[in-house]
Design an enzyme around this catalytic site. Sequence first.
Site, PDB file in Angstrom:
ATOM      1  CG  ASP A 230      -1.319  -3.473   3.210  1.00  0.00           C
ATOM      2  OD1 ASP A 230      -1.258  -3.543   1.972  1.00  0.00           O
ATOM      3  OD2 ASP A 230      -1.799  -4.379   3.908  1.00  0.00           O
TER       4      ASP A 230
ATOM      5  CB  CYS B 114       5.189  -5.797   2.624  1.00  0.00           C
ATOM      6  SG  CYS B 114       3.978  -4.543   3.095  1.00  0.00           S
ATOM      7  CG  ASP B 115       0.825  -6.183   5.952  1.00  0.00           C
ATOM      8  OD1 ASP B 115       1.891  -6.271   6.572  1.00  0.00           O
ATOM      9  OD2 ASP B 115      -0.079  -5.392   6.262  1.00  0.00           O
ATOM     10  CE  LYS B 116      -3.273  -7.684   2.802  1.00  0.00           C
ATOM     11  NZ  LYS B 116      -2.512  -6.695   3.578  1.00  0.00           N
TER      12      LYS B 116
ATOM     13  CB  CYS C 129       4.407  -2.850  10.669  1.00  0.00           C
ATOM     14  SG  CYS C 129       3.990  -1.696   9.352  1.00  0.00           S
TER      15      CYS C 129
ATOM     16  CD  GLU D  98      -4.959  -4.092   5.695  1.00  0.00           C
ATOM     17  OE1 GLU D  98      -4.261  -3.116   6.016  1.00  0.00           O
ATOM     18  OE2 GLU D  98      -4.522  -5.256   5.688  1.00  0.00           O
TER      19      GLU D  98
ATOM     20  CB  SER E 190      -4.336  -2.565   9.354  1.00  0.00           C
ATOM     21  OG  SER E 190      -3.022  -2.741   9.820  1.00  0.00           O
TER      22      SER E 190
END
Length: 572
Positions: free
Chosen positions: A86, A127-129, A199, A449, A475
């Site tokens: 992202d 990572c996020d997804k 992150c 996002e 986000s």
Amino acid sequence: MTKWDKSKLPSRHTTMGPERAPHRSYYYAMGLTSEEITQPLVGVASCWNEAAPCNISLSRQAQAAKIGVKEAGATPREFTTITVTDGIAMGHQSMKSSLASRDTIADSIELTMRGHCYDALVGIAGCDKSLPGVMMSMIRLNVPSVFMYGGSIMPGKHHGRDVTVLDVFEAVGKHAAGGMSDEELDELERHACPGAGACGGQFTANTMACVSEMIGLALPFSAGAPAPDEDRDRWAIESGRAVVELIRRNIRPRDIVTLDSLHNAAAIVGATGGSTNAALHLPAMAHEAGIRFTLQDVAEIMRKTPHIADLKPGGRYVAADVHRIGGVPIIIKALIDGGYVKGHCMTVTGKTIGENHRDVIVPKDQDVVRPCSDPISPIGGVVALKGNLAPEGAIVKIAGMEKLRFEGTALCFDCEEDAFKAVEMRAYKPGDVIIVRYEGPKGGPGMREMLSTTSAIYGQGMGDKVALITDGRFSGATRGFCIGHVGPEAAVGGPIALLRDGDKIIIDAQNGTIDVALSDEELAKRRAEWKPRQTDYNSGVLWKYAQLVGPAYLGAVTHPGGGAETHCYADQ
């Protein structure tokens, strides 16, 4: 070593009997011994790539997981899947690929596991997804599985203070407003992200990492160590060993992911002021198990859970600080002590969540995680909204916010680029409610996002003076009065599509409402005049995604889920 009976394992179809001699010849070609071929085959899937720091250390951790599988008496078979990162995709058309990648990750792992008849799965994501995508595949396949987070990034340093990538996004707005020089922006971007890892704040990756431990798919303590820490390799080895024990005991993901463990997962999101994206991912994970668990269900649990972890973006600390005081189990134990966890839920240790954390002690000489008796806020950091503007619901992150009610007038944009341009040019004013629509799962397509836009608003010092409403997403790093997941989305004629500049909007996060001051008759009149819009995505994967994807409040899923199964892969 165990003498394995493979008569009920999927790999019997590729490794057992004289008719499988051609199949076994492929394994011999790759250097396997006859003993390794007769053992269970364990897929070791990682999201390694060179797209971003979130994923760059995952290959190393996959090698360690393979060691654990081998030591426990099974045969690892490594493969990789995709990610869309992202931080790289944010703020332009590439973000349309982000949420769609979650389902592609789950699909690609399913196809690899099915296509090669693997018996179990260790999944490593950063990572996020990719975190929910990997866990969704585990629940879908229902073979013994262990998830492991690849670890967070260490905080960067700028002028003596800890910084994250969020500081860089907000610096863009500050720079555009003349509050930061080119030289300082350059210095910040060079130091914000010092190495490997996702992150560092309680954004989506760390939120879902907390979920992985709380829901029971990851080993206790495994999510904590930052990506560069060698302790990650030890946890990868332990995860490899653990999955082989799960094969022996036939403990599967759907024994672990239940309505009660989903309740626990939602509670830790609320307790940590976690990402609003959890309200998409938890329903999607539940869907794989055939459980209905909606945005409203998630938000109701989060609202009842005290906010106890003081984490960015609304708070002061990052994931490395949680690790310093003892890791995610400290948060879990604080919630157990407060009575917010259903302690009987099974986990990948073969023990319950309560048994796993019986001896954990919440340290008193720290203020990263507070006891439930002395919370930052008595309600969780994420709440749902509902009203005539969002009949299917919407969601807002209130962690760190002082004002929970906002009244203003609509300023409407039909895509994020137009909204960002208006913000960049400061073509908005205090009291505006910026509407960004046609960015939902179907309408985007892909439910982008809005971090670039929200960060620019904050960088201009307007974060508490305007609100932003979208049928897209935010986000986990977003803060302020930003309402996402509005449903029905504009692409299907939801009320957000009917808004006009100047309409009065009332948002009340305390009472959970979001309304436009229009009569039912006026909304009906506008709906009769509304016409659907076409997107520019009329072929390829995003076209396919738009045809399949469901509403946000059910997780934006793309297939019928576990409830429609007539057989399960693990039992083939």
